[in-house]
Design a protein around this motif. Sequence first.
Motif, short mmCIF file in Angstrom:
data_model
loop_
_atom_site.label_atom_id
_atom_site.label_comp_id
_atom_site.label_asym_id
_atom_site.label_seq_id
_atom_site.Cartn_x
_atom_site.Cartn_y
_atom_site.Cartn_z
N MET A 62 12.95 -4.28 -85.72
CA MET A 62 13.65 -5.16 -84.79
C MET A 62 14.44 -4.34 -83.77
O MET A 62 14.44 -4.62 -82.57
CB MET A 62 14.58 -6.10 -85.56
CG MET A 62 15.34 -7.08 -84.70
SD MET A 62 14.36 -8.52 -84.24
CE MET A 62 14.38 -9.45 -85.78
N GLY A 63 15.11 -3.30 -84.26
CA GLY A 63 15.90 -2.46 -83.36
C GLY A 63 15.04 -1.75 -82.33
O GLY A 63 15.42 -1.64 -81.16
N GLN A 64 13.88 -1.28 -82.75
CA GLN A 64 12.97 -0.61 -81.82
C GLN A 64 12.45 -1.57 -80.76
O GLN A 64 12.31 -1.21 -79.59
CB GLN A 64 11.80 0.02 -82.59
CG GLN A 64 12.18 1.25 -83.39
CD GLN A 64 11.06 1.73 -84.29
OE1 GLN A 64 10.25 0.94 -84.78
NE2 GLN A 64 11.00 3.03 -84.51
N GLU A 65 12.17 -2.81 -81.17
CA GLU A 65 11.68 -3.80 -80.22
C GLU A 65 12.76 -4.17 -79.20
O GLU A 65 12.48 -4.31 -78.01
CB GLU A 65 11.18 -5.05 -80.95
CG GLU A 65 9.90 -4.85 -81.74
CD GLU A 65 8.70 -4.55 -80.86
OE1 GLU A 65 8.79 -4.67 -79.62
OE2 GLU A 65 7.65 -4.18 -81.41
N LYS A 66 13.98 -4.33 -79.67
CA LYS A 66 15.08 -4.65 -78.74
C LYS A 66 15.30 -3.50 -77.76
O LYS A 66 15.52 -3.72 -76.56
CB LYS A 66 16.36 -4.93 -79.53
CG LYS A 66 16.36 -6.25 -80.27
CD LYS A 66 17.68 -6.49 -80.99
CE LYS A 66 17.70 -7.86 -81.65
NZ LYS A 66 18.97 -8.10 -82.39
N ALA A 67 15.24 -2.28 -78.28
CA ALA A 67 15.42 -1.11 -77.40
C ALA A 67 14.29 -1.01 -76.38
O ALA A 67 14.51 -0.64 -75.22
CB ALA A 67 15.49 0.16 -78.25
N ALA A 68 13.06 -1.36 -76.80
CA ALA A 68 11.92 -1.33 -75.87
C ALA A 68 12.06 -2.43 -74.82
O ALA A 68 11.69 -2.23 -73.65
CB ALA A 68 10.62 -1.47 -76.64
N ASP A 69 12.58 -3.60 -75.21
CA ASP A 69 12.83 -4.66 -74.23
C ASP A 69 13.84 -4.18 -73.17
O ASP A 69 13.66 -4.40 -71.98
CB ASP A 69 13.40 -5.91 -74.92
CG ASP A 69 12.32 -6.80 -75.53
OD1 ASP A 69 11.12 -6.55 -75.26
OD2 ASP A 69 12.67 -7.74 -76.27
N GLU A 70 14.89 -3.52 -73.64
CA GLU A 70 15.96 -3.08 -72.72
C GLU A 70 15.48 -1.99 -71.77
O GLU A 70 15.71 -2.07 -70.56
CB GLU A 70 17.16 -2.61 -73.54
CG GLU A 70 17.86 -3.73 -74.27
CD GLU A 70 18.90 -3.23 -75.25
OE1 GLU A 70 19.16 -2.01 -75.28
OE2 GLU A 70 19.48 -4.06 -75.98
N LEU A 71 14.82 -0.96 -72.33
CA LEU A 71 14.34 0.10 -71.45
C LEU A 71 13.21 -0.43 -70.56
O LEU A 71 13.12 -0.05 -69.38
CB LEU A 71 13.84 1.29 -72.27
CG LEU A 71 13.27 2.47 -71.45
CD1 LEU A 71 14.30 2.98 -70.44
CD2 LEU A 71 12.82 3.60 -72.38
#
Length: 255
Positions: free
Chosen positions: A196-205
């Motif tokens: 989940m954290g990786q997906e949120k970070a990918a959404d942000e970047l």
Amino acid sequence: MNKKIKSLVLAAVMGLSLTTVAVVPATVEAASAGAAETLIGGAVAYAYVSTAFNKMDNSKEGQEQSLARAKKQTGYLEDSAAQARVQRIMKTLEASPSVKRSYVVYANPSDDFNAFATVGRVMSVNKGALDLLDDDELAYVMAHEISHGEHKDIVNGLKKQVGLSTAVSLAAGGGGNAAILSNIAGNYMENQVFTMGQEKAADELGFKILSESPYNVGAAAASMAVLRNKYGDLYREGLNQVFSPNNHPKTSSRV
């Protein structure tokens, strides 16, 4: 392992001074030495695997091999306009100052709404996504996948797929190392799951990359709305998420 090195390892593993090691019973010292050697062997093995996968992810040769493997698994969309479209969008996104690595992309014939990135900085976009999204929306989806590459989520996940026995065998010089690693990479491409954290970070970047490009930033939300309209929120509630944890944020939240 010679006695001096063994004493140093025992001291590190047991948290004892070198003078204390001298009075440890022989059976305890032998067991501790075995444990230390196992730990060292595992560390060496994983260092070998990490180096091999990093080379696969960073080198031109690794990228070419990954591209060929991905095309074989997904198929290649025989549509020159579609291929030119994803190439054009990728080139535009790579001009963003937030994109530090180089990528290759191709379109595949699947009708599902999806795109994915894999080891070697290789991306593939499904025909289903091409059919539903305009260029601005598709640019955000591709920027999200680029972000996984920038964060090295794929290669880090790939390393976790290798068990200790496999790592030790490879580090010890077992035959067919390249084929084994390639097989692991191929299997991971079909089953990779980000946190989940990786997906949120990918959404942000991904949003940042889009904002640094000529594309409409409103397309980020629009692309997620298209995804929600087709598949719903893709989010399990209550006990369902205990047995099958969510790895993506709720699509409505992403919108």
